[in-house]
Scaffold this motif. Structure first.
Motif, mmCIF file in Angstrom:
data_model
loop_
_atom_site.group_PDB
_atom_site.id
_atom_site.type_symbol
_atom_site.label_atom_id
_atom_site.label_comp_id
_atom_site.label_asym_id
_atom_site.label_seq_id
_atom_site.Cartn_x
_atom_site.Cartn_y
_atom_site.Cartn_z
ATOM 1 N N PRO A 85 0.828 -1.211 0.000
ATOM 2 C CA PRO A 85 0.000 0.000 0.000
ATOM 3 C C PRO A 85 0.866 1.267 0.000
ATOM 4 C CG PRO A 85 -0.041 -1.067 2.154
ATOM 5 C CD PRO A 85 0.682 -1.988 1.230
ATOM 6 N N TYR A 86 0.358 2.338 -0.600
ATOM 7 C CA TYR A 86 1.123 3.589 -0.696
ATOM 8 C C TYR A 86 1.356 4.196 0.687
ATOM 9 C CZ TYR A 86 3.001 7.750 -2.876
ATOM 10 O OH TYR A 86 3.850 8.749 -3.275
ATOM 11 N N VAL A 87 0.350 4.042 1.558
ATOM 12 C CA VAL A 87 0.516 4.530 2.934
ATOM 13 C C VAL A 87 0.951 3.339 3.791
ATOM 14 C CG1 VAL A 87 -0.664 5.510 4.938
ATOM 15 C CG2 VAL A 87 -1.174 6.361 2.639
ATOM 16 N N THR A 88 2.123 3.473 4.417
ATOM 17 C CA THR A 88 2.667 2.363 5.207
ATOM 18 C C THR A 88 1.986 2.326 6.575
ATOM 19 O OG1 THR A 88 4.751 2.594 4.059
ATOM 20 C CG2 THR A 88 4.796 1.337 6.092
ATOM 21 N N THR A 89 1.388 1.191 6.894
ATOM 22 C CA THR A 89 0.674 1.054 8.169
ATOM 23 C C THR A 89 1.372 0.029 9.055
ATOM 24 O OG1 THR A 89 -0.690 -0.713 7.273
ATOM 25 C CG2 THR A 89 -1.543 1.534 7.039
ATOM 26 N N LEU A 90 1.005 0.026 10.333
ATOM 27 C CA LEU A 90 1.545 -0.960 11.275
ATOM 28 C C LEU A 90 1.096 -2.365 10.858
ATOM 29 C CD1 LEU A 90 0.925 0.999 14.593
ATOM 30 C CD2 LEU A 90 3.122 0.587 13.480
ATOM 31 N N GLY A 121 -1.877 15.257 0.306
ATOM 32 C CA GLY A 121 -0.833 16.003 1.020
ATOM 33 C C GLY A 121 -0.490 15.504 2.418
ATOM 34 N N LYS A 122 -0.897 14.280 2.772
ATOM 35 C CA LYS A 122 -0.557 13.742 4.111
ATOM 36 C C LYS A 122 0.747 12.934 4.038
ATOM 37 C CE LYS A 122 -5.074 13.376 6.353
ATOM 38 N NZ LYS A 122 -6.073 13.591 5.292
ATOM 39 N N ASP A 123 1.506 12.944 5.127
ATOM 40 C CA ASP A 123 2.743 12.167 5.213
ATOM 41 C C ASP A 123 2.388 10.677 5.226
ATOM 42 O OD1 ASP A 123 5.076 10.880 5.911
ATOM 43 O OD2 ASP A 123 5.525 12.138 7.643
ATOM 44 N N VAL A 170 3.481 4.946 11.293
ATOM 45 C CA VAL A 170 4.640 4.193 11.797
ATOM 46 C C VAL A 170 5.610 5.111 12.558
ATOM 47 C CG1 VAL A 170 4.534 2.245 10.209
ATOM 48 C CG2 VAL A 170 5.721 4.312 9.491
ATOM 49 N N LYS A 171 5.632 6.384 12.197
ATOM 50 C CA LYS A 171 6.481 7.345 12.929
ATOM 51 C C LYS A 171 5.965 7.493 14.361
ATOM 52 C CE LYS A 171 8.205 10.276 9.152
ATOM 53 N NZ LYS A 171 8.014 11.518 8.382
ATOM 54 N N THR A 172 4.638 7.659 14.477
ATOM 55 C CA THR A 172 4.005 7.836 15.796
ATOM 56 C C THR A 172 4.275 6.619 16.689
ATOM 57 O OG1 THR A 172 2.275 9.077 14.672
ATOM 58 C CG2 THR A 172 1.812 8.437 16.927
ATOM 59 N N ALA A 173 4.289 5.424 16.068
ATOM 60 C CA ALA A 173 4.493 4.181 16.828
ATOM 61 C C ALA A 173 5.977 3.916 17.121
ATOM 62 C CB ALA A 173 3.902 3.012 16.057
ATOM 63 N N GLY A 174 6.861 4.798 16.636
ATOM 64 C CA GLY A 174 8.302 4.617 16.871
ATOM 65 C C GLY A 174 8.906 3.475 16.064
ATOM 66 N N ARG A 175 8.275 3.164 14.927
ATOM 67 C CA ARG A 175 8.794 2.069 14.090
ATOM 68 C C ARG A 175 9.208 2.594 12.710
ATOM 69 N NH1 ARG A 175 4.569 -2.829 14.865
ATOM 70 N NH2 ARG A 175 5.962 -3.864 13.386
ATOM 71 N N GLU A 198 5.217 19.595 -1.774
ATOM 72 C CA GLU A 198 6.431 19.606 -0.941
ATOM 73 C C GLU A 198 6.694 21.001 -0.383
ATOM 74 O OE1 GLU A 198 9.293 18.026 -3.661
ATOM 75 O OE2 GLU A 198 8.635 15.956 -3.370
ATOM 76 N N LEU A 199 6.478 22.020 -1.222
ATOM 77 C CA LEU A 199 6.709 23.405 -0.762
ATOM 78 C C LEU A 199 5.731 23.775 0.350
ATOM 79 C CD1 LEU A 199 7.406 25.125 -4.187
ATOM 80 C CD2 LEU A 199 8.998 24.985 -2.271
ATOM 81 N N ALA A 200 4.488 23.296 0.241
ATOM 82 C CA ALA A 200 3.488 23.578 1.277
ATOM 83 C C ALA A 200 3.924 22.949 2.606
ATOM 84 C CB ALA A 200 2.134 23.028 0.853
ATOM 85 N N VAL A 201 4.466 21.739 2.545
ATOM 86 C CA VAL A 201 4.942 21.069 3.760
ATOM 87 C C VAL A 201 6.139 21.822 4.348
ATOM 88 C CG1 VAL A 201 6.037 18.973 4.642
ATOM 89 C CG2 VAL A 201 4.069 18.788 3.140
#
Length: 346
Positions: free
Chosen positions: A59-64, A87-89, A94-99, A332-335
């Motif tokens: 999947p394009y969005v990486t999940t736990l 436009g979401k990261d 996975v960042k929030t979960a520390g993985r 990217e510029l908006a981020v």
């Protein structure tokens, strides 16, 4: 070779590397038209020597859930930002979960730049001329929206170092009993056609040691013409070295396969694909010596993909690519702007 470098760094962070590869549908939805089909991309990623396994249709969005499905402790991505269509990261969960871990993006390489070189049919990108105004002007249009410039979508110069070559090289000498096989060519835009050919050559022996001779840019331009090679000799060197079937690369190999070269590397077999062999400058057959020794073999890769065909795919999708890059850059510029504001508020 930028992707390969990212996978090399990721592999060094753990013991086993699984690479998730998106489907064509997912890429088209979030980024724009893919250059290679998903089947071609699966094969190309699997051929990179630091990859243990691929996860097709990731999947394009990486999940736990995805990480757990493949028993992964963490995932790794470059230090550039990847965003969904809205436009979401894509790595937020996975960042929030520390993985999540990060590796350095390879300086001086982007798909955007390579696409720019193909579309512009210029020779400046592989000559020693620093400034070709047409090329500069075009790269500016290609990698940027009308306002501002993102550090991730754009054009920069790749600088080769001995360290980079050492990191990519296998460092293995041929052992007694190895069959030393020599292949030569441009290996431009290293692609699945090259992978298929090298895999077939690899299967010719029980203990193959494949040496790939890469011709200098000017030599490639002599026999290919137009704006070839798209990638310069340094970029082609890393691309070929990253392939699991290749043991060694000769940087700037002579066009004719000479007796000296065959003796120096103790070559037992010389292979060439089914593509046309252009005569040397003096009109002679570059494979005359290996043929005389009876060690020359034609190998059919079974693939009809060529560098020319890839360039044609890109030209066909030119407008979509240009629109894609402008949209990508705007996100990217908006981020970046949001990150800057957060910093200021601190």
């Amino acid at each position: 070779y930028g992707h390969s470098n990212q996978l090399r760094q990721a592999r060094a962070m753990g013991d086993y590397l699984i690479v998730g590869v998106h489907t064509d549908e997912e890429i088209a939805k979030h980024k724009g038209p893919p250059v290679f089909t998903q089947e071609e991309r699966y094969k190309m990623v699997q051929a990179i020597k630091w990859v243990d396994e691929i996860a097709p249709g990731a999947p394009y969005v990486t999940t736990l859930e995805t990480l757990d499905k493949y028993s992964c402790d963490f995932c790794v991505h470059g230090d550039d930002i990847t965003l969904t269509i809205d436009g979401k990261d894509t790595y937020e969960e996975v960042k929030t979960a520390g993985r999540y871990r990060e590796c350095k993006r390879t300086q001086g390489v982007s798909t955007t730049d390579l696409v720019g070189r193909m579309l512009l049919m210029t020779k400046a990108h592989h000559s020693n001329i620093d400034e070709d105004l047409d090329y500069r002007k075009h790269t500016d249009n290609f990698g940027k929206g009308p306002k501002g410039h993102s550090p991730w979508t754009g054009v920069s110069q790749f600088l080769q170092t001995s360290q980079k070559i050492i990191q990519f090289a296998s460092g293995k000498e041929p052992e007694p009993g190895d069959t030393i096989i020599y292949v030569a060519g441009a290996f431009d835009l290293f692609h699945v056609g090259h992978v298929d050919f090298l895999e077939k050559v690899y299967q010719l022996a029980e203990k193959p040691y494949i040496i790939a001779g890469l011709h200098f840019d000017q030599e490639v331009n002599r026999y290919k013409g137009k704006n070839y090679p798209i990638m310069n000799i340094h970029e082609r060197t890393l691309s070929v070295l990253a392939c699991r079937y290749v043991s060694e690369v000769v940087i700037g190999a002579p066009y004719a396969v000479t007796a000296d070269l065959l003796d120096h590397f103790r070559v037992t077999l010389v292979c060439h694909g089914m593509t046309e062999v252009v005569p040397d400058k003096d009109g002679s057959d570059p494979y005359k010596e290996p043929k005389r020794r009876g060690i020359f073999q034609l190998v059919d890769s079974g693939s009809n993909l060529t560098t020319d065909l890839i360039v044609q795919r890109i030209i066909k999708n030119r407008l979509e690519f240009e629109a894609r890059n402008q949209k990508k850059e705007a996100k990217e510029l908006a981020v970046l702007e949001a990150m800057r504001r957060l910093e200021e508020e601190k």
